[in-house]
Motif scaffolding. Structure first.
Motif, PDB file in Angstrom:
ATOM      1  N   ALA A   1       1.226  -7.720  -8.755  1.00 48.17           N
ATOM      2  CA  ALA A   1       1.419  -6.361  -8.256  1.00 48.17           C
ATOM      3  C   ALA A   1       2.893  -5.993  -8.260  1.00 48.17           C
ATOM      4  CB  ALA A   1       0.829  -6.233  -6.853  1.00 48.17           C
ATOM      5  N   ASN A   2       3.736  -6.891  -7.767  1.00 47.49           N
ATOM      6  CA  ASN A   2       5.167  -6.617  -7.730  1.00 47.49           C
ATOM      7  C   ASN A   2       5.741  -6.447  -9.135  1.00 47.49           C
ATOM      8  OD1 ASN A   2       4.991  -6.889  -4.968  1.00 47.49           O
ATOM      9  ND2 ASN A   2       5.917  -8.907  -4.879  1.00 47.49           N
ATOM     10  N   ALA A   3       5.265  -7.286 -10.073  1.00 42.84           N
ATOM     11  CA  ALA A   3       5.772  -7.212 -11.447  1.00 42.84           C
ATOM     12  C   ALA A   3       5.319  -5.930 -12.142  1.00 42.84           C
ATOM     13  CB  ALA A   3       5.311  -8.440 -12.234  1.00 42.84           C
ATOM     14  N   PHE A   4       4.076  -5.507 -11.917  1.00 41.73           N
ATOM     15  CA  PHE A   4       3.606  -4.239 -12.494  1.00 41.73           C
ATOM     16  C   PHE A   4       4.461  -3.081 -11.994  1.00 41.73           C
ATOM     17  CE2 PHE A   4      -1.063  -5.884 -12.861  1.00 41.73           C
ATOM     18  CZ  PHE A   4      -0.706  -6.626 -13.967  1.00 41.73           C
ATOM     19  N   ALA A   5       4.725  -3.070 -10.692  1.00 41.77           N
ATOM     20  CA  ALA A   5       5.539  -1.994 -10.121  1.00 41.77           C
ATOM     21  C   ALA A   5       6.948  -2.014 -10.692  1.00 41.77           C
ATOM     22  CB  ALA A   5       5.570  -2.122  -8.602  1.00 41.77           C
ATOM     23  N   ALA A   6       7.514  -3.201 -10.877  1.00 47.08           N
ATOM     24  CA  ALA A   6       8.861  -3.312 -11.430  1.00 47.08           C
ATOM     25  C   ALA A   6       8.928  -2.815 -12.863  1.00 47.08           C
ATOM     26  CB  ALA A   6       9.325  -4.768 -11.347  1.00 47.08           C
ATOM     27  N   ARG A   7       7.804  -2.797 -13.536  1.00 44.60           N
ATOM     28  CA  ARG A   7       7.753  -2.316 -14.920  1.00 44.60           C
ATOM     29  C   ARG A   7       7.364  -0.849 -15.012  1.00 44.60           C
ATOM     30  NH1 ARG A   7       7.696  -7.425 -14.726  1.00 44.60           N
ATOM     31  NH2 ARG A   7       8.185  -8.798 -16.483  1.00 44.60           N
ATOM     32  N   GLY A   8       7.364  -0.151 -13.909  1.00 45.44           N
ATOM     33  CA  GLY A   8       7.208   1.291 -13.940  1.00 45.44           C
ATOM     34  C   GLY A   8       5.822   1.829 -13.654  1.00 45.44           C
ATOM     35  N   PHE A   9       4.863   0.951 -13.346  1.00 43.86           N
ATOM     36  CA  PHE A   9       3.530   1.426 -12.997  1.00 43.86           C
ATOM     37  C   PHE A   9       3.474   1.840 -11.529  1.00 43.86           C
ATOM     38  CE2 PHE A   9       2.650  -1.166 -16.717  1.00 43.86           C
ATOM     39  CZ  PHE A   9       1.720  -0.402 -17.404  1.00 43.86           C
ATOM     40  N   GLN A  10       2.611   2.783 -11.243  1.00 41.73           N
ATOM     41  CA  GLN A  10       2.292   3.118  -9.859  1.00 41.73           C
ATOM     42  C   GLN A  10       1.156   2.198  -9.441  1.00 41.73           C
ATOM     43  OE1 GLN A  10       1.359   7.251  -9.313  1.00 41.73           O
ATOM     44  NE2 GLN A  10       0.728   6.985  -7.178  1.00 41.73           N
ATOM     45  N   VAL A  11       1.409   1.314  -8.496  1.00 45.17           N
ATOM     46  CA  VAL A  11       0.476   0.232  -8.180  1.00 45.17           C
ATOM     47  C   VAL A  11      -0.097   0.421  -6.783  1.00 45.17           C
ATOM     48  CG1 VAL A  11       0.150  -2.259  -7.979  1.00 45.17           C
ATOM     49  CG2 VAL A  11       1.772  -1.346  -9.652  1.00 45.17           C
ATOM     50  N   ASP A  12      -1.427   0.417  -6.704  1.00 47.65           N
ATOM     51  CA  ASP A  12      -2.130   0.376  -5.426  1.00 47.65           C
ATOM     52  C   ASP A  12      -2.749  -1.005  -5.264  1.00 47.65           C
ATOM     53  OD1 ASP A  12      -1.522   2.957  -4.785  1.00 47.65           O
ATOM     54  OD2 ASP A  12      -3.524   3.770  -5.157  1.00 47.65           O
ATOM     55  N   LEU A  13      -2.345  -1.708  -4.221  1.00 46.98           N
ATOM     56  CA  LEU A  13      -2.967  -2.987  -3.887  1.00 46.98           C
ATOM     57  C   LEU A  13      -4.047  -2.692  -2.855  1.00 46.98           C
ATOM     58  CD1 LEU A  13      -3.058  -6.047  -4.174  1.00 46.98           C
ATOM     59  CD2 LEU A  13      -1.209  -6.208  -2.502  1.00 46.98           C
ATOM     60  N   VAL A  14      -5.298  -2.667  -3.311  1.00 48.38           N
ATOM     61  CA  VAL A  14      -6.426  -2.223  -2.485  1.00 48.38           C
ATOM     62  C   VAL A  14      -7.098  -3.453  -1.884  1.00 48.38           C
ATOM     63  CG1 VAL A  14      -8.551  -0.857  -2.442  1.00 48.38           C
ATOM     64  CG2 VAL A  14      -6.732  -0.286  -4.076  1.00 48.38           C
ATOM     65  N   LEU A  15      -7.104  -3.521  -0.549  1.00 49.40           N
ATOM     66  CA  LEU A  15      -7.613  -4.688   0.152  1.00 49.40           C
ATOM     67  C   LEU A  15      -8.804  -4.316   1.018  1.00 49.40           C
ATOM     68  CD1 LEU A  15      -4.159  -6.058   1.353  1.00 49.40           C
ATOM     69  CD2 LEU A  15      -5.438  -6.771  -0.678  1.00 49.40           C
ATOM     70  N   ALA A  16      -9.848  -5.137   0.973  1.00 42.47           N
ATOM     71  CA  ALA A  16     -10.970  -4.907   1.883  1.00 42.47           C
ATOM     72  C   ALA A  16     -10.469  -4.897   3.320  1.00 42.47           C
ATOM     73  CB  ALA A  16     -12.040  -5.974   1.695  1.00 42.47           C
TER      74      ALA A  16
END
Length: 276
Positions: free
Chosen positions: A31-46
């Protein structure tokens, strides 16, 4: 003249929680790496709980479905997908993958879903107990074929998974776990305040993992008991899980006291222990 505004693509990652475990640690790294590469990241947790929450980058949005058990996250996840419309969603671990694929189907949203298995599924199935667990594996066999991608953490696990869900081998990809080696090197240098790791102490055997049947720490403990009869050595098992009481009973049965074996539970930095 108007100027077009290009927003980063939104991707979602779904899993039960961030309780201590290898899969959860890997997902936070991703998740952190995706965000660092410019994606908008939602970490969706139950349920947004667990020791790894503090490691989530400020660039990642944590979405708490407040569902408790993963199965109860189904309809909250459907509502999330309809509202947020991510272009893709990665889910991790079998029961979460089932919920993710069902949510995509019920929500009727055009999100690409990638299901990630974190272990050797045939071995996990062999020790599964109870109706709910077996129903989950039946749904895995039915639903994984509908995923846009299916992946496992090694080539052996990928081949095993393909055979289990009856998919062609080329439909299951081996994607190795990512590691931030620079960060791990820093963590390994952190101080460790434990008397067993002081100079001139006996050797320590170190086990790390969730205290469950799949990790089979009973074999390690029984082997250690035999080794202990031959030389001065100690055992530390890092991790927490549902079999703690059973393992503690085995230690008592084998006559292994606190000077021989310790189980400190989950630790935030296992690398400080490993480096010693």
């Amino acid at each position: 003249m108007s100027t077009a505004i290009f927003l980063p693509q939104k991707v979602a990652i779904f899993l039960p929680s961030l309780n201590g475990g290898g899969a959860e640690r890997v997902i936070v790294t991703l998740a952190n790496a995706f965000a660092a590469r410019g994606f908008q990241v939602d970490l969706v947790l139950a349920t947004a709980k667990g020791p790894y929450l503090k490691d989530v980058s400020a660039a990642v949005r944590v979405v708490d479905l407040q569902a408790g058990r993963v199965i109860k996250a189904l309809f909250p996840l459907v509502r999330y997908l309809r509202r947020e419309r991510p272009v893709a969603m990665l889910s991790a671990m079998g029961h979460a993958n089932v919920v993710a694929l069902l949510a995509r189907k019920l929500g009727r949203v055009p999100v690409r879903v990638v299901a990630s298995e974190r272990g050797l599924i045939s071995g996990e199935y062999a020790i599964a107990q109870g109706l709910v667990a077996h129903l989950n594996y039946l749904l895995i066999k039915l639903l994984y074929a509908t995923a846009d991608g299916v992946c496992a953490v090694s080539q052996t696990a990928a081949t095993d998974l393909a055979a289990f869900v009856r998919l062609p081998n080329n439909r299951v990809q081996a994607l190795y776990n990512p590691f931030d080696l620079k960060h791990i090197a820093q963590l390994a240098q952190a101080p460790l305040d434990h008397p067993w790791f002081a100079p001139e102490q006996p050797p320590v055997v170190l086990g790390i993992g969730r205290l469950n049947e799949a990790k089979d720490f009973t074999v390690l403990i029984r082997a250690f008991a035999k080794l202990r009869q031959r030389r001065k050595v100690r055992l530390v098992i890092l991790g927490e899980g549902e079999l703690r009481a059973d393992l503690e009973a085995l230690l008592r049965e084998l006559g292994l006291d606190a000077d021989a074996v310790q189980m400190p539970g989950f630790v935030d930095n296992p690398y400080a222990w490993l480096s010693r």
